[in-house]
Design a protein around this motif. Sequence first.
Motif, PDB file in Angstrom:
ATOM      1  N   LEU A  27      67.013 -19.856-143.400  1.00  0.00           N
ATOM      2  CA  LEU A  27      68.404 -19.164-143.900  1.00  0.00           C
ATOM      3  C   LEU A  27      69.044 -18.963-143.058  1.00  0.00           C
ATOM      4  O   LEU A  27      69.938 -18.836-143.470  1.00  0.00           O
ATOM      5  CB  LEU A  27      67.414 -17.667-144.857  1.00  0.00           C
ATOM      6  CG  LEU A  27      66.274 -18.054-146.092  1.00  0.00           C
ATOM      7  CD1 LEU A  27      65.655 -16.257-146.329  1.00  0.00           C
ATOM      8  CD2 LEU A  27      68.029 -18.069-147.083  1.00  0.00           C
ATOM      9  N   LEU A  28      68.853 -18.601-141.876  1.00  0.00           N
ATOM     10  CA  LEU A  28      68.952 -18.414-140.750  1.00  0.00           C
ATOM     11  C   LEU A  28      69.982 -20.357-140.418  1.00  0.00           C
ATOM     12  O   LEU A  28      71.289 -19.199-140.121  1.00  0.00           O
ATOM     13  CB  LEU A  28      68.419 -17.919-139.657  1.00  0.00           C
ATOM     14  CG  LEU A  28      69.159 -17.627-137.974  1.00  0.00           C
ATOM     15  CD1 LEU A  28      70.248 -16.368-138.244  1.00  0.00           C
ATOM     16  CD2 LEU A  28      68.226 -17.210-136.996  1.00  0.00           C
ATOM     17  N   VAL A  29      69.715 -20.848-140.411  1.00  0.00           N
ATOM     18  CA  VAL A  29      70.507 -22.450-139.784  1.00  0.00           C
ATOM     19  C   VAL A  29      71.099 -22.333-141.210  1.00  0.00           C
ATOM     20  O   VAL A  29      72.031 -22.741-140.348  1.00  0.00           O
ATOM     21  CB  VAL A  29      69.162 -23.439-139.475  1.00  0.00           C
ATOM     22  CG1 VAL A  29      69.954 -24.489-139.630  1.00  0.00           C
ATOM     23  CG2 VAL A  29      68.897 -23.058-138.809  1.00  0.00           C
ATOM     24  N   GLY A  30      71.121 -22.213-142.565  1.00  0.00           N
ATOM     25  CA  GLY A  30      71.830 -22.635-143.229  1.00  0.00           C
ATOM     26  C   GLY A  30      73.330 -21.320-143.720  1.00  0.00           C
ATOM     27  O   GLY A  30      74.236 -21.555-143.566  1.00  0.00           O
ATOM     28  N   THR A  32      74.255 -20.229-140.497  1.00  0.00           N
ATOM     29  CA  THR A  32      74.987 -20.364-139.376  1.00  0.00           C
ATOM     30  C   THR A  32      75.793 -21.665-139.654  1.00  0.00           C
ATOM     31  O   THR A  32      77.048 -21.618-139.693  1.00  0.00           O
ATOM     32  CB  THR A  32      73.828 -20.355-138.134  1.00  0.00           C
ATOM     33  OG1 THR A  32      73.088 -19.582-138.052  1.00  0.00           O
ATOM     34  CG2 THR A  32      75.191 -21.020-137.075  1.00  0.00           C
ATOM     35  N   LEU A  33      75.567 -22.709-140.311  1.00  0.00           N
ATOM     36  CA  LEU A  33      76.155 -23.831-140.984  1.00  0.00           C
ATOM     37  C   LEU A  33      77.264 -23.701-141.634  1.00  0.00           C
ATOM     38  O   LEU A  33      78.190 -24.117-141.371  1.00  0.00           O
ATOM     39  CB  LEU A  33      74.895 -24.748-141.450  1.00  0.00           C
ATOM     40  CG  LEU A  33      74.154 -25.508-140.078  1.00  0.00           C
ATOM     41  CD1 LEU A  33      73.324 -26.593-140.729  1.00  0.00           C
ATOM     42  CD2 LEU A  33      74.839 -25.998-139.147  1.00  0.00           C
ATOM     43  N   THR A  34      76.629 -22.810-142.716  1.00  0.00           N
ATOM     44  CA  THR A  34      78.053 -22.426-143.788  1.00  0.00           C
ATOM     45  C   THR A  34      78.863 -21.563-143.095  1.00  0.00           C
ATOM     46  O   THR A  34      80.191 -21.823-143.342  1.00  0.00           O
ATOM     47  CB  THR A  34      77.648 -21.402-145.457  1.00  0.00           C
ATOM     48  OG1 THR A  34      76.322 -22.294-145.828  1.00  0.00           O
ATOM     49  CG2 THR A  34      78.739 -20.679-145.231  1.00  0.00           C
ATOM     50  N   GLY A  35      78.792 -20.301-141.816  1.00  0.00           N
ATOM     51  CA  GLY A  35      79.507 -19.850-141.544  1.00  0.00           C
ATOM     52  C   GLY A  35      80.464 -21.445-140.847  1.00  0.00           C
ATOM     53  O   GLY A  35      82.101 -20.787-140.120  1.00  0.00           O
ATOM     54  N   PHE A  36      79.584 -22.047-140.148  1.00  0.00           N
ATOM     55  CA  PHE A  36      80.375 -23.025-138.836  1.00  0.00           C
ATOM     56  C   PHE A  36      82.083 -23.875-140.207  1.00  0.00           C
ATOM     57  O   PHE A  36      82.544 -23.973-139.435  1.00  0.00           O
ATOM     58  CB  PHE A  36      79.089 -23.941-138.803  1.00  0.00           C
ATOM     59  CG  PHE A  36      80.164 -25.062-137.592  1.00  0.00           C
ATOM     60  CD1 PHE A  36      80.716 -24.616-136.142  1.00  0.00           C
ATOM     61  CD2 PHE A  36      79.781 -26.005-138.151  1.00  0.00           C
ATOM     62  CE1 PHE A  36      82.025 -26.022-135.762  1.00  0.00           C
ATOM     63  CE2 PHE A  36      80.799 -27.032-137.772  1.00  0.00           C
ATOM     64  CZ  PHE A  36      81.228 -27.281-136.561  1.00  0.00           C
TER      65      PHE A  36
END
Length: 109
Positions: A27-30, A32-36
């Motif tokens: 969830l954290l990586v997802g 982060t990728l969404t924000g990027f």
Amino acid sequence: DDTALDRTLSSVGRLEGGDGSMSKWALLVGATLTGFGALAMNTIGYQKEEATKASMMTILEIPFAYLLQGVVFNDAVTPLGLLGVGLICVGSLINLLNRMRQAAPSENK
């Protein structure tokens, strides 16, 4: 006395699920990728559109984010917060009307 860094590092260590799964890390990586991805699209939008039009979208992001926090996360939407949303919208509308008024005489020439 914990510092902010100590609290952050200890919370990162707790991201692993109770059963040893990595679901919270996913969830954290997802997120982060969404924000990027959102930031990348924002940058592309600024490159392809006039800065004044693109900045208007950025300004309107503030009231929409405030209202969505009440809908999505059930956070309290306060009267003072709504006043701020209203002031941002009114200020943006005044700016838009001034720009339209300034552009109108140049179109008639």
